[in-house]
Design an enzyme around this catalytic site. Structure first.
Site, PDB file in Angstrom:
ATOM      1  CD  GLU A 118      -2.729   1.211   2.355  1.00 21.40           C
ATOM      2  OE1 GLU A 118      -3.403   2.203   2.720  1.00 21.40           O
ATOM      3  OE2 GLU A 118      -3.011   0.087   2.908  1.00 21.40           O
ATOM      4  CE  LYS A 129      -6.117  -0.998   5.906  1.00 19.17           C
ATOM      5  NZ  LYS A 129      -5.275   0.068   5.125  1.00 19.17           N
ATOM      6  CG  ASP A 141      -0.058 -16.549  11.501  1.00 19.62           C
ATOM      7  OD1 ASP A 141      -0.548 -15.963  10.613  1.00 19.62           O
ATOM      8  OD2 ASP A 141      -0.364 -17.612  11.647  1.00 19.62           O
ATOM      9  CG  HIS A 174      -3.316   7.217   0.168  1.00 15.57           C
ATOM     10  ND1 HIS A 174      -2.739   6.191   0.542  1.00 15.57           N
ATOM     11  CD2 HIS A 174      -4.382   6.823  -0.984  1.00 15.57           C
ATOM     12  CE1 HIS A 174      -3.102   5.028  -0.088  1.00 15.57           C
ATOM     13  NE2 HIS A 174      -3.992   5.627  -0.958  1.00 15.57           N
TER      14      HIS A 174
END
Length: 633
Positions: free
Chosen positions: A40, A225, A241, A339
């Site tokens: 991202e 998030k 993991d 962004h």
């Protein structure tokens, strides 16, 4: 694909992800360069920026609890659950001994099963009450999933015998709330100022956003998030993991009456912004899954991690830094503005932009406001058509730009500051700039360097890169104007190629063109020199001279400087090697000055020898004696 078919089943290929580096981190007074595996855009840049901010305030503080993993043994159909519970707790040493006998090496390393807990859950529907036995295992530097599962399987028959019930599930829990990481940072309010915002505004905006996430699960989900953007990237880079880590984090966030945020931001009595994160992080640095991927081994060496707890603490600090970056953007220009600049790079790549046209495609995408694949395809096709019809490279920079040249110094570097001769030449790389009118202050935009900044009106609040631009505006009588300066650099930063001088000259010429000031080249050069003084402290003036006049020249500082054009007997082919490591000219100039002040006689003699080399170099160039020039260099 070598080795991939040994990791999972039905392998048909390998899909790569970028490995980036999170920079500027100081955690528990130790510096880290942190590998991040993420696709991202903006995550790596935002994370490094936030870490740099916290670094100025002393860095992050992090701590972790003992790395415990819980194994669950579900006992069904127990005649007397309460009595069975008491028996298990009374004889738990027998259970622990059996569990540890299955992994004696773990015990030898200081880990192993350390405790037993029990829980009784009432029957659901027509079922019976459940007795759940928790086996608490210190897995040391291993992730420990297989280890704990083996222990649960091994002690199940003993627990059945103790309780008179039937064991059903026997498996680890991914809610690793016995392996917690807490990280904190404190940022003085003056460090938060920037992009036209006062530090108090930024601080209070971050706190308001944090409070929103604390009470509203819809906001908290996006808030968390953002935290996991950083945590997961480190987990992937270190072979851990990430799915288990995500499950634990979100379950931990939902442990109360409602789902909430993993971080908290507040102000202390001094008015500083204070950030805190508490998050379950059970990770490992040893074991087969980690050792099967050679990139993981490289990344762990890069980190210099000595234990799994240290890695967990680093990940906690990364999560807090990523959250800071997101909240700071929300409190100022918004997430989307920064962004989209980085997203445009991904879109340009997807559209097949070649290296030669890549930056131009990115800039035209941003300028168009349509950061879409179709728009990038359109721009790429246009540039390719220009190349084929003109038989040359397309004009990659936007129309209506003014420019300043880059430069290389052949002979006389540093000695030129002390009144000796130097030889320098322009290079076919340039910084270009253009000016547009606005109505809300002065905005400086350098997309290729990630700078989109509104100049502070208060000189005391200006950052270092604002000061030369502000000086130029004031000297030209434009300090009260509202405008936008867009800069398109092809000269890399801090590589000794005259980037700061070229930037100043390009901006001055763009202002001259936009406001029809009628500046002469000598006036442009003099004003650029004033900017160089702010940037480098004690410059000689050679960089701005080459950048302004675009000529091969011999230079000697003075009032006025001695500038002589050099006329090579034949063209010179120059190879410029760059290390890729940025180095500020101001720091090197200061080091040379300090050495000269300590040993003036010695350094004056050295500077005289350099001066003689430069004068001989001029003769070699003008006579075409390139072997001689090479020896002198």
């Amino acid at each position: 694909m070598s080795g991939a078919d040994k990791m999972i089943e039905n392998v048909i290929g390998v899909m790569g992800l970028p490995v980036g580096l999170g920079l500027n981190f100081v955690i528990n007074e130790r510096e880290y360069v942190i590998p991040l595996v993420v696709e991202e855009p903006s995550i790596v840049a935002a994370l490094s920026s936030a870490a740099k901010l916290v670094r100025k305030a002393g860095g992050f503080r992090a701590e972790s609890t003992q790395p415990l993993l819980i194994g669950q043994i579900q006992v069904m159909h127990t005649p007397h659950p309460s009595r069975a519970q008491a028996i298990v707790l009374q004889d738990k040493e027998e259970i622990l001994n059996l569990a540890n006998s299955l992994h004696p090496k773990m015990v030898a390393r200081g880990g192993g099963a350390i405790d037993v807990e029990t829980h009784i859950y009432p029957a659901v529907g027509d079922g019976s009450d459940m007795l759940i036995v928790h086996l608490l295992v210190d897995t040391c530097d291993a992730m420990g999933a297989n280890l704990v599962n083996t222990m649960c399987e091994g002690v199940a028959p003993l627990i059945e015998k103790m309780t008179g019930g039937k064991v059903f599930l026997r498996i680890l829990s991914n809610l690793t709330d016995r392996a917690l990481v807490r990280a904190d940072c404190r940022i003085p309010v003056d460090l938060l100022a920037g992009k036209g915002y006062a530090g108090e505004q930024v601080r209070d905006g971050i706190i308001v956003a944090s409070d929103f996430a604390a009470i509203d699960p819809y906001r908290a989900a996006t808030h968390n998030k953002g935290v996991m953007n950083g945590v997961d990237a480190v987990a992937l880079a270190t072979g851990n993991d990430w799915r288990a880590i995500e499950a634990a984090a979100h379950a931990f966030a939902a442990r109360g009456s409602a789902y909430t945020s993993l971080t908290r931001w507040s102000r202390n009595e001094a008015g500083d912004l204070v950030g805190h994160i508490e998050i379950p992080l059970k990770v490992g640095i040893v074991g087969g899954p980690l050792q099967s991927n050679p990139t993981v081994a490289v990344n762990l060496r890069l980190l210099g991690i000595q234990s799994a707890r240290q890695l967990a603490e680093v990940m906690g600090a990364v999560g807090l830094a990523q959250n800071l970056a997101a909240l700071r953007a929300l409190a100022t220009d918004g997430i989307q503005k920064g962004h989209m600049t980085l997203h445009a790079r991904s879109v340009a790549l997807a559209a097949g932009a070649t290296p030669e046209m890549f930056e131009s495609v990115v800039e035209r995408l941003i300028e168009s406001g349509q950061v879409k694949i179709w728009k990038a395809d359109e721009i790429v096709a246009e540039l390719k058509l220009q190349t084929s019809t003109r038989g040359a490279q397309p004009r990659l920079e936007p129309e209506g730009c003014s420019a300043g040249h880059g430069k290389i110094i052949f002979l006389g570097e540093h000695a030129v500051v002390y009144g000796r001769h130097a030889i320098a030449a322009p290079i076919p790389l340039a910084v270009q700039a253009r000016v547009r009118d606005r109505d809300d202050g002065v905005h400086l935009m350098i997309p290729r360097w990630g700078i989109e900044h509104q100049l502070q009106r208060d000189p005391a609040r200006r950052q270092s890169y604002e000061k030369p631009a502000a000086l130029i505006l004031e000297k030209l009588g434009l300090g009260d104007r509202s405008l936008q300066i867009e800069v398109f650099p092809n000269v890399p930063r801090a590589m000794g190629l005259g980037g700061s001088a070229a930037l100043a000259v390009a901006i001055i010429r763009a202002l001259d063109a936009h406001y029809a000031l009628g500046l002469t080249p000598d006036e442009v050069n003099a004003l650029a020199f004033e900017g160089e003084k702010l940037a480098h402290g004690h410059p000689s003036g050679i960089d701005n001279a080459v950048t302004t006049y675009g000529r091969f020249l011999q230079f000697r500082a003075g009032e006025p400087p001695e500038i002589r054009a050099i006329h090579p007997a034949r063209p010179l082919r120059i190879v410029i090697g760059m290390s890729g490591v940025e180095s500020l000219t101001a720091k090197m100039v200061a080091r040379v000055r300090a050495a000269w002040e300590r040993h003036p006689v010695l350094y004056e003699r050295i500077f005289d020898e350099i001066d003689a080399l430069a004068l001989e170099g001029t003769e070699a160039i003008e006579s075409g004696d390139l072997p001689r020039l090479g020896e002198l260099m």
